[in-house]
Design a protein around this motif. Structure first.
Motif, mmCIF file in Angstrom:
data_model
loop_
_atom_site.group_PDB
_atom_site.id
_atom_site.type_symbol
_atom_site.label_atom_id
_atom_site.label_comp_id
_atom_site.label_asym_id
_atom_site.label_seq_id
_atom_site.Cartn_x
_atom_site.Cartn_y
_atom_site.Cartn_z
ATOM 1 N N TYR A 5 0.825 -1.204 0.000
ATOM 2 C CA TYR A 5 0.000 0.000 0.000
ATOM 3 C C TYR A 5 0.867 1.266 0.000
ATOM 4 O O TYR A 5 0.554 2.253 -0.665
ATOM 5 C CB TYR A 5 -0.955 -0.017 1.190
ATOM 6 N N GLU A 6 1.974 1.219 0.727
ATOM 7 C CA GLU A 6 2.897 2.360 0.734
ATOM 8 C C GLU A 6 3.678 2.443 -0.568
ATOM 9 O O GLU A 6 3.882 3.524 -1.123
ATOM 10 C CB GLU A 6 3.866 2.213 1.912
ATOM 11 N N LEU A 7 4.104 1.309 -1.087
ATOM 12 C CA LEU A 7 4.885 1.286 -2.330
ATOM 13 C C LEU A 7 4.028 1.684 -3.532
ATOM 14 O O LEU A 7 4.475 2.453 -4.394
ATOM 15 C CB LEU A 7 5.481 -0.099 -2.547
ATOM 16 N N ILE A 8 2.818 1.183 -3.599
ATOM 17 C CA ILE A 8 1.927 1.511 -4.719
ATOM 18 C C ILE A 8 1.585 2.995 -4.710
ATOM 19 O O ILE A 8 1.449 3.624 -5.761
ATOM 20 C CB ILE A 8 0.637 0.654 -4.656
ATOM 21 N N LYS A 9 1.466 3.563 -3.549
ATOM 22 C CA LYS A 9 1.137 4.997 -3.422
ATOM 23 C C LYS A 9 2.234 5.896 -3.969
ATOM 24 O O LYS A 9 1.990 7.025 -4.385
ATOM 25 C CB LYS A 9 0.906 5.350 -1.950
ATOM 26 N N SER A 10 3.451 5.408 -3.961
ATOM 27 C CA SER A 10 4.602 6.224 -4.350
ATOM 28 C C SER A 10 4.521 6.667 -5.807
ATOM 29 O O SER A 10 4.106 5.916 -6.680
ATOM 30 C CB SER A 10 5.888 5.436 -4.135
ATOM 31 N N GLU A 11 4.940 7.881 -6.075
ATOM 32 C CA GLU A 11 4.994 8.381 -7.450
ATOM 33 C C GLU A 11 6.282 7.956 -8.145
ATOM 34 O O GLU A 11 6.426 8.153 -9.357
ATOM 35 C CB GLU A 11 4.846 9.904 -7.458
ATOM 36 N N LYS A 12 7.217 7.391 -7.416
ATOM 37 C CA LYS A 12 8.436 6.866 -8.017
ATOM 38 C C LYS A 12 8.120 5.554 -8.724
ATOM 39 O O LYS A 12 7.628 4.604 -8.105
ATOM 40 C CB LYS A 12 9.516 6.634 -6.955
ATOM 41 N N TYR A 13 8.407 5.494 -10.000
ATOM 42 C CA TYR A 13 7.980 4.380 -10.848
ATOM 43 C C TYR A 13 8.385 3.013 -10.304
ATOM 44 O O TYR A 13 7.617 2.049 -10.370
ATOM 45 C CB TYR A 13 8.563 4.572 -12.252
ATOM 46 N N GLU A 14 9.580 2.914 -9.769
ATOM 47 C CA GLU A 14 10.094 1.600 -9.371
ATOM 48 C C GLU A 14 9.410 1.031 -8.130
ATOM 49 O O GLU A 14 9.372 -0.199 -7.954
ATOM 50 C CB GLU A 14 11.602 1.675 -9.117
ATOM 51 N N GLU A 15 8.882 1.865 -7.267
ATOM 52 C CA GLU A 15 8.325 1.348 -6.011
ATOM 53 C C GLU A 15 7.077 0.489 -6.224
ATOM 54 O O GLU A 15 6.989 -0.627 -5.683
ATOM 55 C CB GLU A 15 8.093 2.493 -5.024
ATOM 56 N N PRO A 16 6.091 0.925 -7.014
ATOM 57 C CA PRO A 16 4.989 0.004 -7.326
ATOM 58 C C PRO A 16 5.473 -1.261 -8.043
ATOM 59 O O PRO A 16 4.926 -2.348 -7.835
ATOM 60 C CB PRO A 16 4.077 0.842 -8.233
ATOM 61 N N SER A 17 6.505 -1.112 -8.870
ATOM 62 C CA SER A 17 7.045 -2.272 -9.578
ATOM 63 C C SER A 17 7.598 -3.312 -8.592
ATOM 64 O O SER A 17 7.431 -4.520 -8.788
ATOM 65 C CB SER A 17 8.140 -1.845 -10.554
ATOM 66 N N PHE A 18 8.241 -2.847 -7.545
ATOM 67 C CA PHE A 18 8.731 -3.762 -6.515
ATOM 68 C C PHE A 18 7.562 -4.485 -5.841
ATOM 69 O O PHE A 18 7.616 -5.698 -5.600
ATOM 70 C CB PHE A 18 9.551 -3.017 -5.462
ATOM 71 N N ALA A 19 6.502 -3.746 -5.541
ATOM 72 C CA ALA A 19 5.341 -4.368 -4.890
ATOM 73 C C ALA A 19 4.775 -5.494 -5.753
ATOM 74 O O ALA A 19 4.464 -6.589 -5.254
ATOM 75 C CB ALA A 19 4.268 -3.309 -4.623
#
Length: 236
Positions: A67-81
């Motif tokens: 939920y924290e990673l997906i919220k991020s505007e940094k492209y790679e963080e949702p990708s990690f999730a």
């Protein structure tokens, strides 16, 4: 490792390996603003494998961190999730689908994450019958355009293996007047792939919609057709 520790570790890694040149290289593929660390793809996947191999967290840890990673505007963080959740695919259930459903309101904001989500998580869940087409019913009218795009895109792999395309066409029929470009592209992509396997019913569906649906859908759908075949689907 708890969810916050996992998130912090990922962010430290991204900051350490950031490359502005990579950001500049890929920004042109996105109509939306592209905010990224510029993490090399090889290093990204190596980190995903390292984290999963460590055995230091559970699937629930990934869900909590997502939920924290997906919220991020940094492209790679949702990708990690997404990639970390994929690492627990043998534990997927209907509840996993509900988790993914919660990602759209908070941060799935571009075509690449949407299509990756469909390919890596949603399509396999459909093929394994963890979820069915009907589970996407509410998504068809979602206020989030990328959630609507996910409906046809998530069904591409299963329609190519199905003996009957008509239930899919009936399911997507209410979406054919969608006003968003990214959704129309997704519909056209689905119909093109479905046409390769089931040409006659898809062509009948296209003839039904040729005077009303957006031309972009037809542009994508007829991409592999001959010039003569495409002429059949011009507006009357």
């Amino acid at each position: 490792m708890n969810a916050q520790e996992l998130t912090d570790d990922i962010r430290r890694f991204c900051r350490t390996h950031a490359d502005p040149a990579i950001v500049q290289k890929y920004a042109r593929y996105f109509k939306e603003a592209f905010d990224a660390y510029g993490l090399p793809s090889g290093e990204f996947m190596a980190k995903v494998k390292e984290l999963l191999a460590s055995g230091s967290f559970t699937m629930q840890t990934v869900v909590d961190a997502s939920y924290e990673l997906i919220k991020s505007e940094k492209y790679e963080e949702p990708s990690f999730a997404m990639q970390l959740l994929k690492g627990f695919s043998d534990q997927f259930s209907k509840e996993t689908f509900r988790v993914i459903e919660q990602w759209f309101p908070i941060g799935i904001r571009n075509w690449a994450h949407t299509d990756g989500l469909c390919s890596e998580l949603l399509s396999p869940m459909v093929q394994k019958q963890i979820i069915t087409m009907k589970d996407f019913s509410g998504w068809r009218k979602s206020k989030f355009r990328f959630q609507r795009r996910a409906v046809p895109v998530a069904l591409i792999k299963s329609v190519k293996k199905s003996p009957d395309v008509q239930p899919y066409l009936d399911f997507l029929d209410p979406m054919m007047m969608d006003t968003e470009r990214v959704v129309r592209q997704g519909l056209g992509w689905f119909l093109r792939e479905a046409w390769k396997v089931h040409p006659e019913p898809v062509e009948a569906f296209l003839l039904k919609w040729k005077n009303d649906a957006a031309r972009l859908i037809f542009q994508y759908t007829t991409e592999k057709m001959s010039k003569e075949e495409r002429l059949r689907f011009r507006r009357g």
